[in-house]
Write an enzyme that holds these catalytic residues in place. Structure first.
Site, mmCIF file in Angstrom:
data_model
loop_
_atom_site.group_PDB
_atom_site.id
_atom_site.type_symbol
_atom_site.label_atom_id
_atom_site.label_comp_id
_atom_site.label_asym_id
_atom_site.label_seq_id
_atom_site.Cartn_x
_atom_site.Cartn_y
_atom_site.Cartn_z
ATOM 1 N N THR A 1 13.371 39.574 35.784
ATOM 2 C CA THR A 1 13.428 40.307 34.614
ATOM 3 C C THR A 1 14.811 39.797 33.703
ATOM 4 O O THR A 1 14.825 39.895 32.723
ATOM 5 C CB THR A 1 13.513 41.847 34.715
ATOM 6 O OG1 THR A 1 14.725 41.952 35.837
ATOM 7 C CG2 THR A 1 12.489 42.688 34.942
ATOM 8 N N GLU A 2 15.296 38.637 34.240
ATOM 9 C CA GLU A 2 16.277 37.817 33.596
ATOM 10 C C GLU A 2 16.550 36.934 34.091
ATOM 11 O O GLU A 2 16.778 36.806 35.442
ATOM 12 C CB GLU A 2 17.399 38.669 33.070
ATOM 13 C CG GLU A 2 17.421 39.736 32.120
ATOM 14 C CD GLU A 2 18.825 40.257 31.662
ATOM 15 O OE1 GLU A 2 19.717 39.538 31.666
ATOM 16 O OE2 GLU A 2 18.964 41.428 31.194
ATOM 17 N N ASN A 3 16.477 35.539 33.509
ATOM 18 C CA ASN A 3 17.023 34.128 34.251
ATOM 19 C C ASN A 3 17.119 33.179 32.793
ATOM 20 O O ASN A 3 16.108 33.193 32.050
ATOM 21 C CB ASN A 3 16.043 33.820 35.126
ATOM 22 C CG ASN A 3 16.174 32.458 35.393
ATOM 23 O OD1 ASN A 3 15.480 31.454 35.424
ATOM 24 N ND2 ASN A 3 17.465 32.149 36.255
#
Length: 407
Positions: A311-313
């Site tokens: 969901t984030e990177n």
């Protein structure tokens, strides 16, 4: 050539309300930004004016090959005073989520992404006696009103970082540096997640509920017992506590994995964390780039048995060629984890746009899309946005960076 990712894989990017909307003046972050004694460098002010430009932004993301998008709702708009829920704010977010669906983007909707209503913070924030119940009430209200437009709901964004930055490092609100309170808040947030899952399910049977955890790859800076002992403590408090706490019927339906860096611990450091070893590739945030850490963390998270979504990177850099390399190597690590049997079903890059980066202000550039603040907030996709589109539209890593794919 065969696809590296299946046709139903979810591809997109993420934002949060306070970082992009602008005008969120009724939360604890607005107060923190305007406190001359805080760590905040500047005010969020207008952010990138996404509050009024969401339709064009969603259309742009869809045109760049995205089929999903992660955003957050601003709690302080929805519940500006205790128990008072704004019909206008709910109507606005209904329009936002309807526009998201109309654009063909599957919504990942986060209910708490760092910011708290001013009144909630004044009651003690996450240390307040009614914190969990008040958060669950808010989640129930949102799910009852908007559940039909929220296919995926994230209860809390990075509870470990809310606790670490706010209560041990003092880098985020409420700016406390207390090891006891740090650990207590982390456990309260885990309880709040479980309560929120129950509240959302009781209000809306259509939403798939999850939690988003930032999971750095932690390591001791030296091979000695003191370093290894501290590593065990930090591994437990930042990673294992949360993964092992996802048990029982209210744990959720999926897990969001957020990975940025490898991080070393050092008991001799006043901040607990050591500077990365000499020669490490560093981002604008001073974070050490380590692509294989994503593969390793996905394996660790898979022990929960929950379906995973990244969901984030992403990377903070002014040099988009660095972002191209970061994206390519991390997507390769993701593909490898999938090939090794890890159930990862989507990837959402941080971030969709260059935006307000909390205490760092507008300096760090995480976005696939630049924003020209002095030119009516004009959006300008970077080469990395088109390279990402190639993979998102074809599922093939070999087409990354080869112009604009058409398949």
């Amino acid at each position: 050539m065969d696809r590296d990712f299946p046709a139903d894989f979810l591809w997109g990017a993420a934002t949060s309300a306070h970082q992009v909307e602008g005008g969120n003046v009724n939360n604890d972050w607005w107060d923190f930004e305007h406190d001359p004694g805080s760590a905040a460098r500047e005010s969020s002010l207008d952010a990138i004016d996404h509050f009024s430009r969401y339709r064009e932004d969603f259309a742009l993301l869809k045109a760049l090959g995205h089929n999903t998008h992660r955003l957050s709702l601003e709690w302080s708009r929805i519940e500006p005073a205790p128990g008072e829920f704004s019909r206008g704010a709910m109507a606005h977010y209904r329009r936002v989520l309807a526009a998201l669906a109309d654009a063909g983007l599957t919504g990942f909707v986060t209910l708490h992404h760092f910011t708290l209503p001013r009144w909630f913070a004044a009651q003690g924030g996450w240390l307040g006696p009614q914190a969990v119940a008040l958060f669950a009430r808010y989640c129930h209200h949102v799910a009852a009103e908007l559940g039909d437009l929220m296919p995926f709901v994230c209860t809390i964004n990075e509870p470990q970082m809310v606790a670490l930055h706010g209560y041990l490092e003092g880098y985020h609100p409420p700016g406390i540096t207390n090891p006891t309170l740090w650990k207590r808040v982390g456990r309260v947030l885990l309880q709040a997640h479980h309560a929120a899952v129950q509240a959302i399910r009781s209000a809306s049977g259509s939403s798939s509920v999850g939690l988003a955890l930032q999971l750095p790859l932690l390591a001791p800076i030296r091979d000695d017992e003191a370093c290894h002992a501290l590593h065990r403590v930090m591994q437990h408090e930042i990673v294992d506590l949360y993964l092992e706490g996802l048990i029982g019927p209210d744990r959720g339906d999926w897990l969001g994995v957020q990975y940025y860096r490898k991080q070393w611990v050092d008991p001799a450091s006043p901040t607990i964390f050591a500077d990365p070893p000499e020669g490490s590739q560093l981002t604008q945030m001073g974070w050490a780039v380590h692509p294989d850490g994503l593969r390793q963390i996905l394996h660790r998270a898979s022990a929960t048995g929950l379906p995973l979504y990244v969901t984030e990177n992403g990377i903070a850099t002014e040099d988009d060629t660095e972002r191209l390399d970061y994206l390519h190597t991390h997507l390769a690590a993701l593909a490898q984890a999938r090939a090794e049997g890890v159930d990862v079903r989507g990837y959402l890059h941080w971030s969709a746009f260059d935006n307000f980066e909390w205490s760092e202000g507008y300096g760090p550039k995480f976005g696939l899309i630049a924003v020209e603040h002095d030119n009516d907030f004009r959006r300008v996709p970077k080469p990395s946005a088109y390279a990402f589109a190639n993979v998102a539209t074809t599922g093939r890593l070999d087409l990354f960076g080869h112009g604009r794919a058409t398949a």
